[in-house]
Scaffold this motif. Structure first.
Motif, PDB file in Angstrom:
ATOM      1  N   TYR A  68       0.828  -1.208   0.000  1.00 21.31           N
ATOM      2  CA  TYR A  68       0.000   0.000   0.000  1.00 21.31           C
ATOM      3  C   TYR A  68       0.857   1.250   0.000  1.00 21.31           C
ATOM      4  CZ  TYR A  68      -3.950  -3.010   1.252  1.00 21.31           C
ATOM      5  OH  TYR A  68      -4.918  -3.978   1.243  1.00 21.31           O
ATOM      6  N   TYR A  70       0.323   4.823   1.515  1.00 19.63           N
ATOM      7  CA  TYR A  70      -0.544   5.637   2.374  1.00 19.63           C
ATOM      8  C   TYR A  70      -0.186   7.103   2.166  1.00 19.63           C
ATOM      9  CZ  TYR A  70      -2.983   7.418   6.515  1.00 19.63           C
ATOM     10  OH  TYR A  70      -3.817   8.114   7.361  1.00 19.63           O
ATOM     11  N   HIS A 113      -1.854  -0.746  -4.025  1.00 20.15           N
ATOM     12  CA  HIS A 113      -3.026   0.111  -3.866  1.00 20.15           C
ATOM     13  C   HIS A 113      -2.655   1.397  -3.141  1.00 20.15           C
ATOM     14  CE1 HIS A 113      -5.799  -2.927  -5.229  1.00 20.15           C
ATOM     15  NE2 HIS A 113      -5.335  -3.787  -4.346  1.00 20.15           N
ATOM     16  N   THR A 114      -3.371   2.464  -3.466  1.00 15.38           N
ATOM     17  CA  THR A 114      -3.209   3.708  -2.712  1.00 15.38           C
ATOM     18  C   THR A 114      -4.282   3.774  -1.633  1.00 15.38           C
ATOM     19  OG1 THR A 114      -4.658   4.912  -4.228  1.00 15.38           O
ATOM     20  CG2 THR A 114      -2.297   4.973  -4.702  1.00 15.38           C
ATOM     21  N   HIS A 115      -3.981   4.476  -0.571  1.00 14.47           N
ATOM     22  CA  HIS A 115      -4.950   4.691   0.507  1.00 14.47           C
ATOM     23  C   HIS A 115      -4.747   6.113   1.008  1.00 14.47           C
ATOM     24  CE1 HIS A 115      -7.483   3.307   3.988  1.00 14.47           C
ATOM     25  NE2 HIS A 115      -6.882   4.342   4.549  1.00 14.47           N
ATOM     26  N   LEU A 116      -5.819   6.886   1.038  1.00 16.67           N
ATOM     27  CA  LEU A 116      -5.700   8.286   1.465  1.00 16.67           C
ATOM     28  C   LEU A 116      -5.996   8.456   2.945  1.00 16.67           C
ATOM     29  CD1 LEU A 116      -7.463  10.328  -1.381  1.00 16.67           C
ATOM     30  CD2 LEU A 116      -5.035  10.409  -0.760  1.00 16.67           C
ATOM     31  N   GLY A 117      -5.137   9.169   3.629  1.00 16.96           N
ATOM     32  CA  GLY A 117      -5.435   9.629   4.983  1.00 16.96           C
ATOM     33  C   GLY A 117      -6.425  10.778   4.894  1.00 16.96           C
TER      34      GLY A 117
END
Ligand SMILES: Cc1cc2nc3c(=O)[nH]c(=O)nc-3n(C[C@H](O)[C@H](O)[C@H](O)COP(=O)(O)O)c2cc1C
Ligand code: SF4
Ligand code: FES
Lengths: 431, 173
Positions: free
Chosen positions: A119, A121, A160-164
């Motif tokens: 990932y 983040y 995968h990308t994951h946004l805070g």
């Protein structure tokens, strides 16, 4: 520097396009790793390159990877793209302009620890970058560089990308993992460390964007080549984010061990006419202020050891220049307000301490405090130090204690008038 | 009826597919962005929708909204203009920029323009310290950076948005 190793987009137009990146040797390192190297050899190569984490702590990257137990699976790699330290804007430029080298680095790290799912983040404000990276990842899947049976091997990898969503504390690696698991971004108690109990309770490597971006050239050209750059204990190149009172703020890629003078004057265009350097914060708002008492301090080398030797930290190398017009009591009121805002509230010394420091510092900067309030602020800071669950609390006092001890007159200037009403006194902070 | 699932069936599935099947909770944050896309805040119903999808309680979802600054439980302007006034930007005139912008627009920091289009807020570092003054605009489901700003440039952008919104309204009428 003639040719950039990380900011290659400055030398090669459109390197953010896959065909251009491939034409300039893109993914050769990843191919070499996946098709010709054992994961253990790859880890050793990165160990011998001496590469140290660029996210702030400077921990040797290969050593970190070697901590993952090989009897616990699956493994994960999580890239820390939270970049929220005031004064830091390097990871953003890498991802925006040289995204494939960054992704290739993440893929190499993933292969090294045999992760099949990794990932990125990103801080929520990097929404546009995440959208763009999603597109690049899809291109790599199409090109057969991501997905199942990569390059005809049995290796499978998905990214995968994951946004805070706006929380500085999520840059702290265990808070980041909590956040990625859909929880409040609050640090975990350690041990266990992420290498054993990380994302979803599984062995996890967390690396910064810039750290990962160093990997393709290291794998391609070898550890020995990498060690010819930088200093013995801090090998390689570093991106210095230069901000504050300089004519040309921006990112500059230099070998570790370059001097402040070189960064500020040769690259950063110096200060405005007639101004002099009063202080430097070399690691953003979290760092101890370096008081530039004599010009020769500017010849200090910017590597982990040399900056520590003059009482500060290199951290993520976000160099904020403070000229002789900057009042340090004002500066402290700004940094303390930041930490009060960003404290996650999990432990008392940091939660209460940053609250009181903010109250006192803003009173001082507003000219409404009594002279003894400066001592009280110093006191509160010293009570916080060493008692916090994570480094954020420790960071919050750096500017306060080094500001008051070195620039007391800047504080007294505001308290010269008798206070309009005495400040409330905080309760002693206890752990 | 789960409105989020009904309105964005594919996107919800795409989000869930990013995480292991038994780790649906990780989808809370991306689903909150989805829920916020149209109105720029998370309506009560969406908390329940997300809780149902992620198999958690709606209190868990609400606590996430409360913790992270980019989620809102109250409506404000359609566009949130978030000016960074953190220390490195402040060294380059960001506080003065915010003050003058608010004065010219005729609202105070934290307030929304009477037409409901813009909320102006002060925020912490946005990783653009070398291009101060700067602000980000949160709205229409995304975030855009506006860097190397002057009050005039910012006002011109606001005028453009007003004209576009007006044209949209007329086209819809
Ligand atoms: C409060 C706090 C904020 C942090 N923010 C970041 C960040 O934004 N980006 C980052 O890479 N590391 C950040 N770190 C450091 C990480 O915890 C971690 O050390 C790093 O991501 C490891 O990667 P590296 O070894 O490649 O440097 C932060 C640490 C603390 C305590
Ligand atoms: S030191 Fe501050 S940020 Fe870190 S856990 Fe404690 S309250 Fe949270
Ligand atoms: S301080 Fe404003 S973007 Fe960093």
């Amino acid at each position: 520097m003639s040719e950039h190793i990380l900011l290659r987009h400055r030398d090669i137009a459109n390197i953010d396009q896959l065909d251009v990146y491939l034409k300039h040797g893109g993914f050769e390192a990843f191919k070499k790793a996946v098709t010709t190297m054992q994961p253990a050899d790859l880890i050793n190569e990165v160990k011998s390159s001496g590469l140290r984490g660029r996210g702030g702590a400077g921990f040797p990257t290969g050593v970190k990877w070697s901590f993952l137990p090989t009897n616990l699976w699956p493994h994960y790699v999580v890239c820390n793209a939270d970049e929220s330290e005031p004064g830091t804007f390097k990871d953003r430029e890498i991802m925006e302009s040289n995204p494939f080298q960054f992704l290739e680095g993440l893929m190499i790290a993933s292969f090294a620890v045999q992760a099949n799912l990794s990932y990125v983040y990103l801080r929520g404000e990097f929404w546009q970058i995440a959208e763009m990276l999603d597109g690049k990842i899809a291109e790599l899947e199409k090109a057969g560089l991501l997905g199942e049976n990569i390059l005809g091997t049995s290796y499978t990898l998905r990214l995968h990308t994951h946004l805070g969503a706006g929380a500085y504390i999520c840059g702290e690696e265990t808070a980041l993992l909590e956040s990625l698991e859909g929880k409040l971004g609050q640090p975990r108690l350690r041990p266990p460390f992420p290498a054993v109990y990380g994302l979803f309770g599984k062995p996890t490597v967390i690396n910064n964007v810039e750290t990962l971006t160093n990997l393709p050239p290291i794998v391609e050209k070898g550890a020995a080549w990498y060690k010819t750059l930088g200093t013995e204990k801090s090998p390689g190149v570093k991106i210095f984010s230069l901000s504050g009172c300089v004519n040309k703020p921006g990112n500059y890629e230099l070998p570790l061990g370059a001097t402040f003078r070189e960064l500020i004057y040769t690259h950063g265009g110096g200060l405005a006419e007639g101004r002099t350097v009063k202080g430097i914060m070399p690691a953003g708002a979290s760092s101890s202020i370096i008081k530039v008492t004599q010009d020769s301090l500017l010849d200090t080398r910017m590597d982990y050891e040399a900056v520590a030797a003059i009482g500060s930290q290199l951290g993520s190398a976000s160099v904020i220049v403070l000229d002789d017009t900057v009042n340090m009591a004002w500066l402290v009121s700004k940094t303390v307000n930041f930490f009060k805002h960003e404290s996650c509230g999990k432990c008392t010394p940091c939660r209460e301490g940053t609250f009181w420091m903010n109250r006192l510092a803003s009173r001082i900067a507003a000219g409404k405090a009594a002279p003894q309030d400066v001592d009280l602020l110093d006191d509160v800071a010293k009570q916080i130090a060493g008692k916090c669950l994570c480094a954020l609390g420790e960071f919050s006092v750096m500017a306060v204690t080094t500001g008051i001890s070195q620039f007391r007159a800047d504080f007294d200037q505001f308290t010269a008038q008798p206070a309009q009403s005495p400040a409330e006194k905080p309760e002693p902070v206890s752990a | 009826m789960n409105q989020l699932l009904r309105n964005y069936p594919e996107e919800v599935q795409r989000i869930l597919a990013k995480y292991p099947a038994d780790r649906k909770r990780s989808a809370i944050m991306p689903l909150l962005y989805l829920a916020q896309r149209k109105e720029n805040y998370v309506a009560r119903q969406a908390l329940n929708d997300i809780a149902e999808i992620c198999e958690v309680s709606s209190t868990d979802v609400a606590s996430i909204v409360g913790f992270y600054t980019l989620y809102y439980d109250q409506p404000a302007g359609r566009y949130r203009m978030q000016v960074c006034t953190d220390m490195p930007c402040a060294l380059r005139g960001a506080e003065k920029f915010l003050h003058e912008l608010c004065e010219r627009v005729g609202i105070k920091e934290g307030e929304t323009t009477p037409d409901g289009l813009f909320t102006i807020e002060a925020v912490k570092c946005l990783a653009a310290c070398h291009r101060a003054p700067m602000f980000q605009v949160q709205g229409d489901g995304g975030i855009a950076f506006h860097e190397n700003q002057t009050v005039e440039i910012a006002l011109a952008w606001m005028d453009e948005v007003r004209a576009r919104v007006k044209a949209e309204k007329e086209a819809a009428a």
